[in-house]
Every structure is written in C-alpha cells, then in structure tokens.
Write an enzyme that holds these catalytic residues in place. Structure first.
Site, short mmCIF file in Angstrom:
data_model
loop_
_atom_site.label_atom_id
_atom_site.label_comp_id
_atom_site.label_asym_id
_atom_site.label_seq_id
_atom_site.Cartn_x
_atom_site.Cartn_y
_atom_site.Cartn_z
N GLU A 1 11.98 5.90 7.23
CA GLU A 1 11.98 4.81 8.20
C GLU A 1 10.92 3.78 7.87
O GLU A 1 9.93 4.07 7.22
CB GLU A 1 11.77 5.35 9.62
CG GLU A 1 10.75 6.48 9.77
CD GLU A 1 9.36 6.15 9.34
OE1 GLU A 1 8.88 5.03 9.65
OE2 GLU A 1 8.70 6.99 8.71
N GLU B 1 8.25 6.42 5.51
CA GLU B 1 9.25 5.93 4.54
C GLU B 1 9.89 7.04 3.71
O GLU B 1 10.40 6.79 2.61
CB GLU B 1 8.66 4.82 3.64
CG GLU B 1 7.55 5.20 2.71
CD GLU B 1 6.90 4.02 1.97
OE1 GLU B 1 6.72 4.12 0.74
OE2 GLU B 1 6.57 3.01 2.62
#
Length: 351
Positions: free
Chosen positions: A174, A317
């Site tokens: 994300e 991420e």
C-alpha cells in the site's frame, strides 16, 4: 447482497497432503522441529498448494495507492502529493519494493485507486480510480458503499490476474499518506482496544504528533459510535481505498487458492478485516514480519499470527513481506531437497 462474492468459501486445505508433508519433515536428516518456523511454513504451503513439495517461485506483488481525507486533521508530517510521487518512483524502479521485486524476479503492478494528484501521465500505473481520495472520516464515512464495493473489486481483480499468471504467492502493498491513521481507527473499531495501544508515529510523527493523532482517532470513533458491528460497514467508514482493495485481494486469493504473504501494520489490519468478513480465508494468510508500528503487534496477536521476520521495519509498500520471500523459498528447498534418514543411510533416533 446476492452478489457478495467476498462471502463465497475459500479453497480448502488439502489435509492429506498436509499430513504427508508433516511425515516427510519427521524423516528428514535433522532433529525433529530443529528448523522451527521453516518446517511449519513448508508444511502449511504443501497443504495449501496440494503438493508434497511446495514452491514460491512465481511471486505477484500488487501495490494499491489512495489518499486520505483524514490528513486534513494534521495526522501526517508529509503532504498528500507524496502518494502520487511515490507511484512514479515505484514504476521507475527507484523504490524499495521496486528493488525487491527485481531481486525476487517478481511481478510488480501499481494501481492508483484514488490519489489526490492525478497519475494519468504515469506509464506503468494501472488507473482504477474510485475517487480523488477518501473523505475525512473524523466528520463522515471515508467512502460511500458504492466506492467501497468498487475498491474491493479492484483488489479482487488484482488477485485474479495473479492467479491467471500462475502465481504461487500474492503480496499486497500500500501507499497512501495518512493510512496508518486509517488502519489504527479501523483496528480500534474491530478490536475495541484503547486508541493509544494501536496508534504510532507512522511516517515519523514526534510524540506530540502521535498524541494529536490519538485524539483525532478517538474523536472519529465517537462520531461513528452508532455504526453497526458489520465489518464491511466499518471498513468503508474508516478504511482507505487501498486498505479496502487489500481486503478484496486477500479474500479473492484465498478463494482462488493462492497463498498470501501479508506485509506490515496496514496490510495486517486489512487481513483482520478479511478474516472477520470470511473466516475461511485465514488458512491462506502467512505473515511476513512484525513491524515497528506499535499497533502491529496487537493486530498480529488478534489474528494468532506468527510472523517470519522482526527487523524493526516501518516502510510499508509490501517491503517486509518481500524481504521474507527468500526465507519461504529456502523453507521449501529444505523441505523438498533434504535427504531422509533412509536416503542418506543415517541412523534415525531410536523409536
């Protein structure tokens, strides 16, 4: 909802193969249990993949991005433009997850679900925008029901692309300034924990900033105190588009029979929501690491999850999960390639 695809049963674990893999571990040339979690995860993958010798050669990494209206409350030291700027860094190969994906020979896809700054001029970014970021959940729900369903579907489609490509493992990541605030609020709404237990510095708040963030979340929870217990409504109330997409991706992966390696705090909160929506997905969730964000430990405990790594990471991420992939690959190699006592003509322990 007749078309509530996320409620459909997930693939069953093959208990017969799981037992065969356990038996194989008992016969390998080492003291029983001496490889600890590496044994457990290899046996688990065998049951999930329905093959005695599992592998995780083909890895798919889906990064979902979205901005958050809650940043208007001053919960992040970074401006929202950073979300879209980091997408460019992802597709240009300069981000941590880009480096890790190359090293792992993994497929990396980057999906813009709703950045405040448009990304149409970024080649390599998938544009599946639900809106220009969520609304401020301190004042109203983060998204409409329709937006939530759209974000869930975007996650599902990423997982189905991974399945079609023959992926052995799905990693969700994300990007979204403000998303630790969203994750903390959502976790509090699901676990009824004190906000201070689940709220940390995120991308680098000082103690005063963390205290302010706690107050913002407490106010938001009070605003939505009458919200039904339904985990989907809570997800759409406090989540970000990228958090909702992660939930969709995890559920669709489990339904398609693809193991999931969960990343850090935000991804683990998404995993918690997924298990509340559809408990049958839990068997398909492996956990890459325990991060530095203080709430991560609480959510892992709620899931009874034992992560593979504990390195003090707080990047997000998908990076922590990606770092754990070599460990999974080695676990599979040890399980599949070590000799048994009989093959090596080594005396087994006395029966």
């Amino acid at each position: 909802m007749s078309n509530a695809w996320w409620l459909q049963p997930c693939q069953p674990v093959d208990e017969s193969v799981h037992e065969q893999a356990l038996e194989r571990q008992r016969q390998l040339t080492k003291p029983a249990g001496s490889l600890g979690q590496l044994e457990d995860v290899a046996v688990k993958l065998a049951g999930l993949q329905k093959q005695l010798k599992p592998c995780v050669d083909n890895v798919w990494i889906g990064i979902f991005a979205g901005d958050h209206g809650i940043v208007a409350e001053g919960v992040s030291p970074f401006p929202q433009e950073v979300t879209a700027q980091m997408l460019l860094n992802f597709v240009n190969g300069g981000a941590a997850i880009s480096v890790l994906a190359r090293q792992l020979n993994a497929t990396l896809e980057v999906i813009d679900l709703g950045t405040a700054t448009l990304t149409e001029d970024m080649p390599g970014v998938r544009h599946e925008r639900v809106g220009p970021g969520t609304r401020n959940f301190a004042q109203t729900t983060a998204m409409t029901h329709e937006q939530g369903l759209q974000a869930l579907q975007a996650g599902r489609e990423s997982a189905l692309r991974a399945h079609s490509a023959g992926a052995h493992l799905y990693i969700g990541g994300e990007m979204g300034i403000g998303n630790t605030t969203s994750a903390a609020a959502l976790a509090c709404a699901l676990l009824n924990c004190p906000v201070s237990d689940l709220t940390g510095p995120g991308t680098g708040l000082n103690p005063e900033g963390v205290s302010h963030k706690v107050q913002v979340i407490e106010r938001a929870l009070a605003t939505h105190a009458q919200l039904p217990e339904d985990p989907l409504q809570r997800l759409f109330c406090f989540g970000g588009f990228e958090v909702v997409a992660l939930v969709g991706a995890y559920l669709a992966s489990a339904q398609a029979g693809v193991a999931v390696l969960v990343d850090g705090y935000i991804c683990t909160v998404a995993a918690l929501v997924a298990t509340r929506l559809n408990p049958s997905c839990r068997a398909w969730l492996l956990f890459g690491h325990r991060g530095a964000e203080p709430g991560h430990r609480h959510v892992l405990e709620a899931l009874q999850a034992l992560p593979l790594l504990d390195l003090g990471l707080r990047l997000g991420e998908g990076s922590g999960a990606a770092l754990a992939v070599p460990m999974l690959r080695l676990a599979c190699d040890l399980h599949g390639q070590m000799a048994t006592f009989a093959e090596a003509a080594v005396a087994d322990r006395a029966q």
